[in-house]
Design a protein around this motif. Structure first.
Motif, PDB file in Angstrom:
ATOM      1  N   SER A  51       0.839  -1.196   0.000  1.00 31.86           N
ATOM      2  CA  SER A  51       0.000   0.000   0.000  1.00 31.86           C
ATOM      3  C   SER A  51       0.873   1.243   0.000  1.00 31.86           C
ATOM      4  O   SER A  51       2.057   1.192   0.354  1.00 31.86           O
ATOM      5  CB  SER A  51      -0.904   0.006   1.234  1.00 31.86           C
ATOM      6  N   SER A  52       0.299   2.361  -0.364  1.00 32.08           N
ATOM      7  CA  SER A  52       1.040   3.622  -0.355  1.00 32.08           C
ATOM      8  C   SER A  52       1.546   3.963   1.035  1.00 32.08           C
ATOM      9  O   SER A  52       2.663   4.451   1.200  1.00 32.08           O
ATOM     10  CB  SER A  52       0.157   4.758  -0.877  1.00 32.08           C
ATOM     11  N   SER A  53       0.731   3.681   2.041  1.00 34.03           N
ATOM     12  CA  SER A  53       1.159   3.988   3.409  1.00 34.03           C
ATOM     13  C   SER A  53       2.311   3.090   3.841  1.00 34.03           C
ATOM     14  O   SER A  53       3.244   3.538   4.508  1.00 34.03           O
ATOM     15  CB  SER A  53      -0.012   3.884   4.392  1.00 34.03           C
ATOM     16  N   ASN A  54       2.284   1.815   3.443  1.00 35.67           N
ATOM     17  CA  ASN A  54       3.407   0.920   3.755  1.00 35.67           C
ATOM     18  C   ASN A  54       4.679   1.351   3.044  1.00 35.67           C
ATOM     19  O   ASN A  54       5.770   1.290   3.612  1.00 35.67           O
ATOM     20  CB  ASN A  54       3.080  -0.524   3.390  1.00 35.67           C
ATOM     21  N   LEU A  55       4.541   1.793   1.795  1.00 39.05           N
ATOM     22  CA  LEU A  55       5.690   2.293   1.056  1.00 39.05           C
ATOM     23  C   LEU A  55       6.305   3.487   1.785  1.00 39.05           C
ATOM     24  O   LEU A  55       7.520   3.574   1.942  1.00 39.05           O
ATOM     25  CB  LEU A  55       5.296   2.698  -0.363  1.00 39.05           C
ATOM     26  N   ASP A  56       5.462   4.376   2.250  1.00 39.61           N
ATOM     27  CA  ASP A  56       5.942   5.564   2.960  1.00 39.61           C
ATOM     28  C   ASP A  56       6.711   5.173   4.219  1.00 39.61           C
ATOM     29  O   ASP A  56       7.794   5.693   4.482  1.00 39.61           O
ATOM     30  CB  ASP A  56       4.763   6.474   3.310  1.00 39.61           C
ATOM     31  N   VAL A  57       6.167   4.240   4.986  1.00 40.29           N
ATOM     32  CA  VAL A  57       6.831   3.790   6.220  1.00 40.29           C
ATOM     33  C   VAL A  57       8.174   3.153   5.900  1.00 40.29           C
ATOM     34  O   VAL A  57       9.194   3.456   6.543  1.00 40.29           O
ATOM     35  CB  VAL A  57       5.931   2.806   7.003  1.00 40.29           C
ATOM     36  N   LEU A  58       8.216   2.273   4.892  1.00 37.30           N
ATOM     37  CA  LEU A  58       9.464   1.613   4.515  1.00 37.30           C
ATOM     38  C   LEU A  58      10.503   2.619   4.020  1.00 37.30           C
ATOM     39  O   LEU A  58      11.684   2.529   4.354  1.00 37.30           O
ATOM     40  CB  LEU A  58       9.205   0.546   3.450  1.00 37.30           C
ATOM     41  N   TRP A  59      10.063   3.582   3.216  1.00 38.06           N
ATOM     42  CA  TRP A  59      10.963   4.616   2.713  1.00 38.06           C
ATOM     43  C   TRP A  59      11.608   5.379   3.870  1.00 38.06           C
ATOM     44  O   TRP A  59      12.819   5.573   3.906  1.00 38.06           O
ATOM     45  CB  TRP A  59      10.218   5.573   1.796  1.00 38.06           C
ATOM     46  N   ARG A  60      10.783   5.805   4.816  1.00 37.48           N
ATOM     47  CA  ARG A  60      11.307   6.583   5.947  1.00 37.48           C
ATOM     48  C   ARG A  60      12.280   5.757   6.792  1.00 37.48           C
ATOM     49  O   ARG A  60      13.307   6.271   7.240  1.00 37.48           O
ATOM     50  CB  ARG A  60      10.157   7.098   6.806  1.00 37.48           C
ATOM     51  N   LYS A  61      11.972   4.486   6.995  1.00 37.27           N
ATOM     52  CA  LYS A  61      12.870   3.621   7.772  1.00 37.27           C
ATOM     53  C   LYS A  61      14.228   3.492   7.087  1.00 37.27           C
ATOM     54  O   LYS A  61      15.273   3.599   7.734  1.00 37.27           O
ATOM     55  CB  LYS A  61      12.266   2.228   7.960  1.00 37.27           C
ATOM     56  N   LEU A  62      14.218   3.231   5.783  1.00 39.46           N
ATOM     57  CA  LEU A  62      15.475   3.082   5.051  1.00 39.46           C
ATOM     58  C   LEU A  62      16.262   4.389   5.008  1.00 39.46           C
ATOM     59  O   LEU A  62      17.483   4.398   5.166  1.00 39.46           O
ATOM     60  CB  LEU A  62      15.208   2.581   3.630  1.00 39.46           C
ATOM     61  N   ARG A  63      15.554   5.486   4.793  1.00 39.68           N
ATOM     62  CA  ARG A  63      16.215   6.792   4.775  1.00 39.68           C
ATOM     63  C   ARG A  63      16.871   7.082   6.117  1.00 39.68           C
ATOM     64  O   ARG A  63      18.027   7.498   6.185  1.00 39.68           O
ATOM     65  CB  ARG A  63      15.199   7.887   4.439  1.00 39.68           C
ATOM     66  N   ASP A  64      16.143   6.836   7.196  1.00 37.58           N
ATOM     67  CA  ASP A  64      16.664   7.105   8.530  1.00 37.58           C
ATOM     68  C   ASP A  64      17.824   6.169   8.872  1.00 37.58           C
ATOM     69  O   ASP A  64      18.810   6.583   9.466  1.00 37.58           O
ATOM     70  CB  ASP A  64      15.554   6.993   9.572  1.00 37.58           C
ATOM     71  N   ARG A  65      17.710   4.901   8.479  1.00 38.90           N
ATOM     72  CA  ARG A  65      18.785   3.936   8.725  1.00 38.90           C
ATOM     73  C   ARG A  65      20.063   4.351   7.991  1.00 38.90           C
ATOM     74  O   ARG A  65      21.167   4.154   8.485  1.00 38.90           O
ATOM     75  CB  ARG A  65      18.365   2.541   8.284  1.00 38.90           C
ATOM     76  N   ALA A  66      19.896   4.950   6.823  1.00 35.32           N
ATOM     77  CA  ALA A  66      21.050   5.414   6.049  1.00 35.32           C
ATOM     78  C   ALA A  66      21.556   6.770   6.542  1.00 35.32           C
ATOM     79  O   ALA A  66      22.560   7.269   6.038  1.00 35.32           O
ATOM     80  CB  ALA A  66      20.687   5.505   4.576  1.00 35.32           C
ATOM     81  N   ALA A  67      20.860   7.349   7.514  1.00 33.26           N
ATOM     82  CA  ALA A  67      21.223   8.649   8.096  1.00 33.26           C
ATOM     83  C   ALA A  67      21.259   9.757   7.048  1.00 33.26           C
ATOM     84  O   ALA A  67      22.121  10.629   7.066  1.00 33.26           O
ATOM     85  CB  ALA A  67      22.545   8.554   8.845  1.00 33.26           C
TER      86      ALA A  67
END
Length: 121
Positions: A51-67
């Motif tokens: 879903s679009s909301s799941n994509l958003d959550v995954l994107w933010r997690k990966l972005r934050d993990r990559a600092a």
């Protein structure tokens, strides 16, 4: 995210978007790499089983993990348009991106004068 398999035409290398955010339909060409990636996905009625909301959550997690700071998912559109501008003329690029107005395309196109100069050689 709502792309269904009935709107994917891999042998002809395009997908059909029956309704875009501007309310119209359009066909989007696919690179050979895009075709390869779609073929590698699990076969479901929806191409992306997310879903679009799941994509958003995954994107933010990966972005934050990559600092990485101040990067949005939409920033990838800017990058893609600039890269595609090296392969397509402006009218083809506008059609592919879905812009009817070249002024709108210029918002996303972000090639520097130095990069443009290299293309003159």
């Amino acid at each position: 995210m709502n792309l269904t398999t009935e709107n994917v035409f891999l042998s002809e290398r395009y997908v059909h978007l029956p309704r875009t955010k501007n309310g119209t339909a359009r066909d989007v060409p696919l690179s050979l790499e895009a075709v390869r990636l779609i073929e590698a996905l699990p076969k479901n009625s929806r191409v992306f089983d997310l879903s679009s909301s799941n994509l958003d959550v995954l994107w933010r997690k990966l972005r934050d993990r990559a600092a990485v700071v101040d990067l949005t998912f939409h920033d990838s559109r800017h990058c893609a348009v600039t890269r595609l501008s090296n392969k397509l003329d402006v009218l083809a690029l506008a059609k592919m991106i879905g812009h009817r107005d070249i002024k709108m395309l210029m918002i996303y196109y972000d090639e520097s004068a130095s990069e443009l100069a290299k293309r003159l050689d």
